[in-house]
Scaffold this motif. Structure first.
Motif, PDB file in Angstrom:
ATOM      1  N   ILE A 136      39.359  43.069  40.764  1.00  0.00           N
ATOM      2  CA  ILE A 136      40.870  43.089  40.500  1.00  0.00           C
ATOM      3  C   ILE A 136      41.657  44.092  40.444  1.00  0.00           C
ATOM      4  O   ILE A 136      43.056  43.931  41.468  1.00  0.00           O
ATOM      5  CB  ILE A 136      41.418  42.027  39.644  1.00  0.00           C
ATOM      6  N   VAL A 137      42.125  45.144  39.868  1.00  0.00           N
ATOM      7  CA  VAL A 137      42.670  46.193  39.773  1.00  0.00           C
ATOM      8  C   VAL A 137      42.679  46.727  40.432  1.00  0.00           C
ATOM      9  O   VAL A 137      43.810  47.404  41.398  1.00  0.00           O
ATOM     10  CB  VAL A 137      42.640  46.777  37.995  1.00  0.00           C
ATOM     11  N   ASP A 138      41.205  47.486  41.288  1.00  0.00           N
ATOM     12  CA  ASP A 138      41.554  48.232  42.141  1.00  0.00           C
ATOM     13  C   ASP A 138      41.770  47.619  43.015  1.00  0.00           C
ATOM     14  O   ASP A 138      41.967  47.937  44.434  1.00  0.00           O
ATOM     15  CB  ASP A 138      39.681  48.510  42.410  1.00  0.00           C
ATOM     16  N   TYR A 139      41.468  46.306  43.942  1.00  0.00           N
ATOM     17  CA  TYR A 139      42.140  45.532  44.955  1.00  0.00           C
ATOM     18  C   TYR A 139      43.658  45.432  44.898  1.00  0.00           C
ATOM     19  O   TYR A 139      44.441  45.709  45.978  1.00  0.00           O
ATOM     20  CB  TYR A 139      41.727  44.273  45.169  1.00  0.00           C
TER      21      TYR A 139
ATOM     22  N   ARG B  91      36.485  45.876  54.642  1.00  0.00           N
ATOM     23  CA  ARG B  91      35.533  46.666  54.160  1.00  0.00           C
ATOM     24  C   ARG B  91      35.697  47.190  53.022  1.00  0.00           C
ATOM     25  O   ARG B  91      35.277  48.139  52.662  1.00  0.00           O
ATOM     26  CB  ARG B  91      35.197  47.791  55.552  1.00  0.00           C
ATOM     27  N   ASP B  92      37.074  47.584  53.181  1.00  0.00           N
ATOM     28  CA  ASP B  92      37.614  47.719  51.467  1.00  0.00           C
ATOM     29  C   ASP B  92      37.838  47.262  50.236  1.00  0.00           C
ATOM     30  O   ASP B  92      38.080  47.865  49.160  1.00  0.00           O
ATOM     31  CB  ASP B  92      38.742  48.695  51.509  1.00  0.00           C
ATOM     32  N   TRP B  93      37.067  45.481  50.048  1.00  0.00           N
ATOM     33  CA  TRP B  93      37.180  45.226  49.398  1.00  0.00           C
ATOM     34  C   TRP B  93      36.167  45.326  48.067  1.00  0.00           C
ATOM     35  O   TRP B  93      35.049  45.436  48.528  1.00  0.00           O
ATOM     36  CB  TRP B  93      37.423  43.612  49.248  1.00  0.00           C
ATOM     37  N   PRO B  94      36.503  45.897  47.076  1.00  0.00           N
ATOM     38  CA  PRO B  94      35.728  45.552  45.927  1.00  0.00           C
ATOM     39  C   PRO B  94      34.589  44.156  46.053  1.00  0.00           C
ATOM     40  O   PRO B  94      35.645  43.060  46.315  1.00  0.00           O
ATOM     41  CB  PRO B  94      36.969  45.860  44.679  1.00  0.00           C
TER      42      PRO B  94
ATOM     43  N   ALA C  37      44.922  47.982  34.096  1.00  0.00           N
ATOM     44  CA  ALA C  37      45.914  48.469  35.245  1.00  0.00           C
ATOM     45  C   ALA C  37      46.578  49.233  35.389  1.00  0.00           C
ATOM     46  O   ALA C  37      47.301  49.735  36.033  1.00  0.00           O
ATOM     47  CB  ALA C  37      46.592  47.062  35.102  1.00  0.00           C
ATOM     48  N   ALA C  38      47.389  49.496  33.969  1.00  0.00           N
ATOM     49  CA  ALA C  38      48.200  50.561  34.077  1.00  0.00           C
ATOM     50  C   ALA C  38      47.935  52.597  34.363  1.00  0.00           C
ATOM     51  O   ALA C  38      48.467  52.866  35.364  1.00  0.00           O
ATOM     52  CB  ALA C  38      48.191  51.094  32.154  1.00  0.00           C
ATOM     53  N   SER C  39      46.243  52.752  34.370  1.00  0.00           N
ATOM     54  CA  SER C  39      45.224  53.725  35.199  1.00  0.00           C
ATOM     55  C   SER C  39      45.608  53.803  36.406  1.00  0.00           C
ATOM     56  O   SER C  39      45.523  54.746  36.702  1.00  0.00           O
ATOM     57  CB  SER C  39      44.042  54.316  34.248  1.00  0.00           C
ATOM     58  N   ALA C  40      45.732  52.109  36.816  1.00  0.00           N
ATOM     59  CA  ALA C  40      45.777  52.462  38.324  1.00  0.00           C
ATOM     60  C   ALA C  40      47.231  52.822  39.054  1.00  0.00           C
ATOM     61  O   ALA C  40      46.946  52.253  40.161  1.00  0.00           O
ATOM     62  CB  ALA C  40      44.694  50.932  38.911  1.00  0.00           C
ATOM     63  N   GLY C  41      48.234  52.521  38.188  1.00  0.00           N
ATOM     64  CA  GLY C  41      49.063  52.666  39.099  1.00  0.00           C
ATOM     65  C   GLY C  41      50.092  50.775  39.005  1.00  0.00           C
ATOM     66  O   GLY C  41      50.881  50.643  39.689  1.00  0.00           O
ATOM     67  N   VAL C  42      49.384  50.016  39.037  1.00  0.00           N
ATOM     68  CA  VAL C  42      49.541  48.655  39.219  1.00  0.00           C
ATOM     69  C   VAL C  42      50.247  47.582  37.378  1.00  0.00           C
ATOM     70  O   VAL C  42      49.849  48.252  36.568  1.00  0.00           O
ATOM     71  CB  VAL C  42      48.672  47.983  39.623  1.00  0.00           C
ATOM     72  N   LYS C  43      51.315  47.108  38.182  1.00  0.00           N
ATOM     73  CA  LYS C  43      51.792  46.488  36.676  1.00  0.00           C
ATOM     74  C   LYS C  43      50.872  44.910  36.639  1.00  0.00           C
ATOM     75  O   LYS C  43      50.520  44.844  37.455  1.00  0.00           O
ATOM     76  CB  LYS C  43      53.337  45.708  37.525  1.00  0.00           C
TER      77      LYS C  43
END
Length: 123
Positions: free
Chosen positions: A84-87, A102-105, A37-43
């Motif tokens: 989940i992190v990508d979403y 269409r963008d959902w992993p 998660a940290a590398s994706a910028g989400v908490k």
């Protein structure tokens, strides 16, 4: 606005026993999600029991003033954690929290259990 992944760390999938697996499935899944998660910028945050036991492993994707989503019935795998992190990153980039299908992993499709509207900002 930062999106958060709330992870149930007490989730146990059917057949779990402490004798064969000392960590719960939720603890394993939380670690996998947190690592990414940290590398994706989400908490992320862990909670004990999201009351979705029949759908373990459970997570929620949330941000203030955006739609929130609860997902479940995951195997605690690196691929599912990354999806989940990508979403959540897509949720964060969206003005409303809604992400086009269409963008959902692929690995999150079929795992949504609830969508909740934001709380009103007035009494």
């Amino acid at each position: 606005m930062t999106s958060w992944i709330t992870i149930c760390d007490t989730c146990k999938r059917e057949g779990w026993t402490p004798q064969t697996q000392p960590l719960t499935d939720g603890e394993i899944f939380a670690g996998l999600i947190e690592d990414r998660a940290a590398s994706a910028g989400v908490k992320t945050r862990r909670v004990s029991c999201m009351m979705g036991c029949v759908r373990a492993c459970n997570v929620a994707v949330q941000a203030p003033e955006k739609l929130s989503y609860v997902l479940g019935t995951f195997e605690p795998s690196p691929e599912n954690a990354q999806a989940i992190v990508d979403y959540a990153a897509l949720h964060q980039a969206s003005e409303t929290g809604q992400v086009p299908y269409r963008d959902w992993p692929q690995a999150v499709k079929g795992h949504f259990t609830t969508r909740m509207t934001p709380l009103p900002d007035t009494d």
